[in-house]
Design a protein around this motif. Sequence first.
Motif, PDB file in Angstrom:
ATOM      1  N   GLU A 138      -4.006   1.467   5.529  1.00 39.30           N
ATOM      2  CA  GLU A 138      -5.425   1.272   5.176  1.00 39.30           C
ATOM      3  C   GLU A 138      -5.579   0.895   3.700  1.00 39.30           C
ATOM      4  O   GLU A 138      -6.411   0.050   3.352  1.00 39.30           O
ATOM      5  CB  GLU A 138      -6.222   2.537   5.530  1.00 39.30           C
ATOM      6  N   ASP A 139      -4.757   1.508   2.869  1.00 34.46           N
ATOM      7  CA  ASP A 139      -4.756   1.164   1.443  1.00 34.46           C
ATOM      8  C   ASP A 139      -4.414  -0.320   1.268  1.00 34.46           C
ATOM      9  O   ASP A 139      -5.069  -1.052   0.515  1.00 34.46           O
ATOM     10  CB  ASP A 139      -3.738   2.073   0.731  1.00 34.46           C
ATOM     11  N   TYR A 160       4.815  -0.145  -4.410  1.00 35.86           N
ATOM     12  CA  TYR A 160       3.454   0.379  -4.623  1.00 35.86           C
ATOM     13  C   TYR A 160       3.290   0.877  -6.068  1.00 35.86           C
ATOM     14  O   TYR A 160       2.315   0.555  -6.748  1.00 35.86           O
ATOM     15  CB  TYR A 160       3.225   1.495  -3.616  1.00 35.86           C
ATOM     16  N   MET A 195       0.451   9.598   7.481  1.00 34.42           N
ATOM     17  CA  MET A 195       0.739   8.951   6.191  1.00 34.42           C
ATOM     18  C   MET A 195       0.849   7.435   6.345  1.00 34.42           C
ATOM     19  O   MET A 195       0.394   6.678   5.471  1.00 34.42           O
ATOM     20  CB  MET A 195       2.044   9.517   5.613  1.00 34.42           C
ATOM     21  N   GLU A 227      -0.713  15.368  -1.129  1.00 34.73           N
ATOM     22  CA  GLU A 227      -1.107  16.007  -2.398  1.00 34.73           C
ATOM     23  C   GLU A 227      -0.184  17.147  -2.815  1.00 34.73           C
ATOM     24  O   GLU A 227       0.070  17.349  -3.992  1.00 34.73           O
ATOM     25  CB  GLU A 227      -2.528  16.585  -2.260  1.00 34.73           C
ATOM     26  N   ARG A 230       6.799  15.535  -2.578  1.00 29.26           N
ATOM     27  CA  ARG A 230       5.519  15.809  -1.914  1.00 29.26           C
ATOM     28  C   ARG A 230       5.774  16.275  -0.488  1.00 29.26           C
ATOM     29  O   ARG A 230       6.675  15.780   0.188  1.00 29.26           O
ATOM     30  CB  ARG A 230       4.661  14.539  -1.884  1.00 29.26           C
ATOM     31  N   GLY A 285       0.859  -1.190   0.000  1.00 30.50           N
ATOM     32  CA  GLY A 285       0.000   0.000   0.000  1.00 30.50           C
ATOM     33  C   GLY A 285       0.886   1.229   0.000  1.00 30.50           C
ATOM     34  O   GLY A 285       2.092   1.136   0.277  1.00 30.50           O
ATOM     35  N   TYR A 312       1.025   5.904   0.195  1.00 26.49           N
ATOM     36  CA  TYR A 312       0.387   7.217   0.306  1.00 26.49           C
ATOM     37  C   TYR A 312       1.446   8.299   0.156  1.00 26.49           C
ATOM     38  O   TYR A 312       2.504   8.237   0.785  1.00 26.49           O
ATOM     39  CB  TYR A 312      -0.315   7.388   1.662  1.00 26.49           C
ATOM     40  N   LYS A 371      -2.603   5.929   6.382  1.00 28.29           N
ATOM     41  CA  LYS A 371      -3.210   5.908   5.040  1.00 28.29           C
ATOM     42  C   LYS A 371      -2.614   4.777   4.184  1.00 28.29           C
ATOM     43  O   LYS A 371      -3.347   4.091   3.461  1.00 28.29           O
ATOM     44  CB  LYS A 371      -3.034   7.263   4.356  1.00 28.29           C
ATOM     45  N   ALA A 372      -1.300   4.592   4.271  1.00 25.75           N
ATOM     46  CA  ALA A 372      -0.657   3.517   3.499  1.00 25.75           C
ATOM     47  C   ALA A 372      -1.153   2.153   3.982  1.00 25.75           C
ATOM     48  O   ALA A 372      -1.436   1.253   3.179  1.00 25.75           O
ATOM     49  CB  ALA A 372       0.860   3.618   3.627  1.00 25.75           C
ATOM     50  N   GLY A 391       6.350  10.865   2.589  1.00 24.16           N
ATOM     51  CA  GLY A 391       5.570   9.771   2.004  1.00 24.16           C
ATOM     52  C   GLY A 391       5.557   8.551   2.904  1.00 24.16           C
ATOM     53  O   GLY A 391       6.252   8.514   3.936  1.00 24.16           O
TER      54      GLY A 391
END
Length: 331
Positions: free
Chosen positions: A64-65, A297, A58, A17, A46, A12, A14, A61-62, A164
């Motif tokens: 959970e992905d 990823y 972060m 943005e 980023r 996974g 993340y 999020k990674a 990241g």
Amino acid sequence: MKKTTAAITAVGGYVPEFVLSNKVLETMVDTNDEWITTRTGIKERRILKEENAGTSYMAIKAAEDLLQKRGIDASEIDFVLVATATPDLPVASTAAYVASEIGAVNAFAYDLQAACSSFLYGMSTAASYIESGRYKKVLVIGADKMSSIIDYTDRTTCIIFGDGAGAALFEPNEEGLGLQDEYLRSDGIGRQFLKIDAGGSILPASEETVKNKQHYVYQDGKSVFKFAVSNMADVSALIMERNNLTHEDVQWLVPHQANKRIIDATANRMGVEPKKVMINIDRYGNTTSATLPLLLYDYEKQLKKGDNLIFAAFGGGFTWGSIYLKWAYNS
Ligand code: UT7
């Protein structure tokens, strides 16, 4: 009885943005796109801008992905390792917070700090737990909010780093896939060349240390480059040799993304063609612990079951090494 190996079964990732391009950096410090591109290979990176959000933001999020892609519940995870040089807090384990937030209620968790080699070392830790039969699902997350320790008036470091997170799940494999061999090294001589001087036990934070900008990353780039370029190439060649791998047997080089020139030198030494070298330094810069899992990823769809991957990293400390892993699934 067949040996149990530790395979990566899901990845996974993340990245924040907000994009910080070379063009924008030109307006912040005395640098230019041409210098950054030719010396490092970086075009943009980023930056995490969310307020009160640290590395865990972060990492979660990674993770959970990854969980969503693997289709498992977080309660099945036995152990969460967060590889990071920028923990949320100096003392409380970032991994413990991440594990709770993703719902890994049956896991134990801790952080691993080996600078840019943190994820590589974490792969070794995960594999050892799995191979011993002690645990079945180990989640390794590489995450760094480098922007929290970078001086954006220092052109020698601010052009390099980015933020990241990437994650990989390790599970037992009975087909001989997964981690095959590793060669990990360290040498404390490197401490003087890449470090943060203050905020640790030698020099605790004070008004003086803040005034002197001693909480930011310091890097003697030239010296680090010299050590990195020879050591990363050496260990990658060594791991191929001792596993009787020729360049034709290697499908992918997965190198730490610190400098495109170091990556090219490593690939050259291994005799591996450029198309087999995973690269995302142009888009993310050096995300420290996140470079290796973010490569997986980004390239996941191109990976095939049985592919031979050589991972290589070099980082502060110094820490470095190489891992030979057989990919375990088609996505
Ligand atoms: O991930 C952890 C491990 N880290 C690494 O592996 C990083 C290793 N080091 C490197 O990647 C490179 O050393 C850097 C990218 C950090 C620097 O590249 P370099 O080719 O080693 O440059 P340098 O430090 O030797 O500097 C060359 C020149 C100097 O000017 P003079 O003295 O030749 O006039 C610097 O002042 O470039 C100048 N310079 C810059 N110019 C424009 C340094 N930084 C910049 C900049 N923009 N951002």
